[in-house]
Design an enzyme around this catalytic site. Structure first.
Site, mmCIF file in Angstrom:
data_model
loop_
_atom_site.group_PDB
_atom_site.id
_atom_site.type_symbol
_atom_site.label_atom_id
_atom_site.label_comp_id
_atom_site.label_asym_id
_atom_site.label_seq_id
_atom_site.Cartn_x
_atom_site.Cartn_y
_atom_site.Cartn_z
ATOM 1 N N HIS A 124 0.864 -1.184 0.000
ATOM 2 C CA HIS A 124 0.000 0.000 0.000
ATOM 3 C C HIS A 124 0.896 1.228 0.000
ATOM 4 O O HIS A 124 1.827 1.327 0.798
ATOM 5 C CB HIS A 124 -0.919 -0.001 1.225
ATOM 6 C CG HIS A 124 -2.085 0.922 1.052
ATOM 7 N ND1 HIS A 124 -1.931 2.290 1.000
ATOM 8 C CD2 HIS A 124 -3.399 0.681 0.865
ATOM 9 C CE1 HIS A 124 -3.115 2.841 0.810
ATOM 10 N NE2 HIS A 124 -4.024 1.890 0.713
ATOM 11 N N ARG A 138 -6.489 9.874 -0.917
ATOM 12 C CA ARG A 138 -6.074 10.249 -2.281
ATOM 13 C C ARG A 138 -7.287 10.340 -3.200
ATOM 14 O O ARG A 138 -7.368 11.204 -4.068
ATOM 15 C CB ARG A 138 -5.067 9.231 -2.836
ATOM 16 C CG ARG A 138 -3.637 9.536 -2.390
ATOM 17 C CD ARG A 138 -2.679 8.463 -2.851
ATOM 18 N NE ARG A 138 -2.927 7.198 -2.178
ATOM 19 C CZ ARG A 138 -3.035 6.021 -2.754
ATOM 20 N NH1 ARG A 138 -2.913 5.920 -4.055
ATOM 21 N NH2 ARG A 138 -3.244 4.939 -2.052
#
Ligand SMILES: Cc1cc2nc3c(=O)[nH]c(=O)nc-3n(C[C@H](O)[C@H](O)[C@H](O)COP(=O)(O)OP(=O)(O)OC[C@H]3O[C@@H](n4cnc5c(N)ncnc54)[C@H](O)[C@@H]3O)c2cc1C
Length: 517
Positions: A230, A246
């Site tokens: 990740h 994000r």
């Protein structure tokens, strides 16, 4: 006589299949080494995918296309189609049983964008999605009086004539070894990313125990080399900052304050771009300051709390220092469309299984979906296939472990994590993998010199940690051999020495006790 279904694991996968097996009329028993509400599923923040199109037009077809693209030709199209078609119904079912999804102004289930997708598709409950799902499933199991035995550790699966007959379980509370018989056993013990020790977002429990147990009795494993990193874990603690940050418009910046990658590319690409920056001696930050306090408090409250608690910064005013760490394991026990392994009566579901959905790279939001969709399916199927038996529990002799160890396994566990992060990490090559294999085989040869320091019977955490360590060590060798075998780069498996995809490797890496088959 009854159909007795034994489920090992009480995360989202285990509890979903407990509910459906119970509904199908079986006697269900769930075994878990932790309390169900502590299962790793509770850590999932971003959401669960379903193409409702509540925010922007979306379709099952787009969900399928995005999933297949991210899988890099290693997913089974039929399985992906099945998953994506079931998604809307599945989330509606979760909504109906009480999962408190966040809502839009007009009361529809709210959806957000995660990486690699063409629409805001992840249905969420603030950034506590997994926790709300897990707690709701657990409540539901309690209301149905499903038997859940906490603090029980799976030691071994038991077979007779290639057919599963039960499992040996260590009762952590009493120290007794119990043999539980069963008509069918469903493994739902989660993934193995904790092999990376502290270089992982995962719960300490993600040590691949169920996968190791299945492997020992001859179950096939597949694609164990595919481990997803990740992009945005907190730099010092490896605690996850969800992709939803994000998705909402967060930037990735280097020390010079420059953006260097499209933040919404699939995880493998973003993780490699960050890794490159870090190798060039840059620090990398996630910047969500521009999203504003109101938005962060409403949509990302957990992220703010975690950043304050573990990094001592407040994302409303500060940049968040991040690094990529091991997050999700695409490989696992190889299963067919009914979650059936190659051993009669043995099923696997959730992150411990490879349902051929995620291929070389999982899309965010597809794991929670997989747990519930296949969890509910396998519950029914296992009951249909099961024979009626009389339920029995026998008490067996204690397991024998070395009580005078010369080598401290805790040190080796740490070394193994560091070795995996550096040599079997975001990028790998033949030299790094061969070096890792040599070291792991050396640790395995020294296992007889390792053991436990505490020989007490009751609540012996030292014993559990040692057993978990032996499981990760067993899987470590399988992972490295699979990564050496795959002489190409595909999704999360990036070989510096073979940077392109090769058609001859457009297939699963299947492993049995006899090696790669
Ligand atoms: C921080 C984080 C955030 C995530 N966010 C998302 C997201 O937003 N969306 C998404 O789709 N996915 C997300 N994921 C991935 C997803 O949460 C996991 O893949 C999923 O929850 C795994 O569920 P599971 O039921 O297979 O296993 P788990 O939830 O890990 O449960 C495993 C169970 O098995 C039990 N167990 C293990 N070993 C033994 C043993 N030896 N004996 C007895 N019991 C045992 C454990 O006690 C536990 O009850 C995230 C993962 C992490 C780590």
């Amino acid at each position: 006589m009854q159909k007795n279904i034994l489920i090992i694991g009480a995360g989202g996968a285990g509890l979903s299949c407990a509910l459906s097996a119970h509904e199908a009329g079986a006697n269900v028993k769930v075994i878990t080494k932790e309390y169900p509400t502590r299962s790793q599923t509770c850590m999932a923040q971003g959401g669960i995918n379903a193409s409702f199109g509540n925010i922007k037009e979306d379709s099952v077809k787009s969900h399928i296309t995005n999933t297949l693209k991210s899988a890099h030709s290693l997913a089974d199209e039929k399985m992906v189609e099945f998953l994506c078609k079931k998604a809307v119904d599945t989330v509606q079912w979760l909504d109906k049983i009480g999962v408190c999804f966040s809502r839009t102004q007009d009361s529809k289930i709210a959806q957000r964008t995660l990486g690699g997708t063409s629409a805001p598709r992840a249905c969420y409950a603030q950034d506590y999605t997994g926790l709300k799902i897990l707690h709701t499933l657990y409540d539901r199991c309690l209301s149905k009086n499903i038997e859940i035995l906490n603090e029980r550790f799976l030691l071994e699966l038991v077979c007779n004539n290639d057919e599963i007959t039960g499992a040996k379980i260590l009762n952590i509370r009493t120290g007794e070894v119990e043999l539980h018989n069963a008509s069918a056993v469903i493994i739902a013990t989660g993934g193995y990313a904790r092999i990376y020790d502290n270089h992982s977002t995962n719960s300490k429990a993600s040590t691949g125990d169920g996968i190791a147990a299945a492997f020992k009795i001859g179950a096939k494993l597949s694609n164990m080399e595919f481990i997803q990193f990740h992009p945005t874990a907190l730099k010092n603690s490896a605690i996850l900052i969800s992709e939803s940050a994000r998705g909402a418009g967060g930037y990735l910046l280097n020390s010079k304050g420059k953006r260097f990658v499209d933040e919404l590319l699939p995880r493998d690409k973003v993780a490699r771009a960050i890794d490159k920056q870090i190798k060039n001696k840059e620090d990398v930050f996630l910047d969500i300051r521009h999203l504003g306090e109101k938005f962060i408090n409403e949509e990302l409250p957990q992220e703010r709390k975690l950043a304050k608690l573990y990094e001592n910064i407040d994302p409303i005013n500060d940049l968040i220092p991040i690094k990529p760490v091991a997050h999700y394991t695409m490989g696992g026990i190889d299963v067919d469309e009914n979650s059936q392994t190659n051993i009669k009566g043995l099923f696997a579901v959730g992150e411990c299984a490879n349902h051929h959905i995620h291929g070389a790279n999982r899309l965010g939001g597809n794991s929670l979906l997989e747990l519930i969709v296949f969890g509910r399916e396998v519950g029914k199927f296992a009951v249909k296939e099961a024979k009626e038996i009389d339920q029995k529990i026998e008490i067996l002799d204690d397991i024998k472990l070395n009580e005078n160890p010369e080598i401290n396994f805790y040190e080796i566990k740490k070394e193994l994590g560091n070795l995996f992060y550096s040599n079997v990490g975001i990028t790998r090559d033949e030299n790094s993998l061969n070096e890792a294999l040599k070291k792991v085989q050396n640790y395995i040869s020294k296992l007889p010199e390792m053991g436990i320091y505490d020989n007490s019977k009751v609540y012996n955490t030292n014993k559990i940690e040692f057993l978990e360590f032996t499981n990760t060590l067993l899987l470590a060798e399988v992972i490295i051999k699979s990564a050496i075998y795959r002489q190409e780069s595909r999704g999360a498996h990036f070989r510096i020495d073979f940077q392109e995809e090769q058609q001859i490797f457009e297939k699963d890496t299947l492993v049995t006790k006899d090696g790669i088959v």
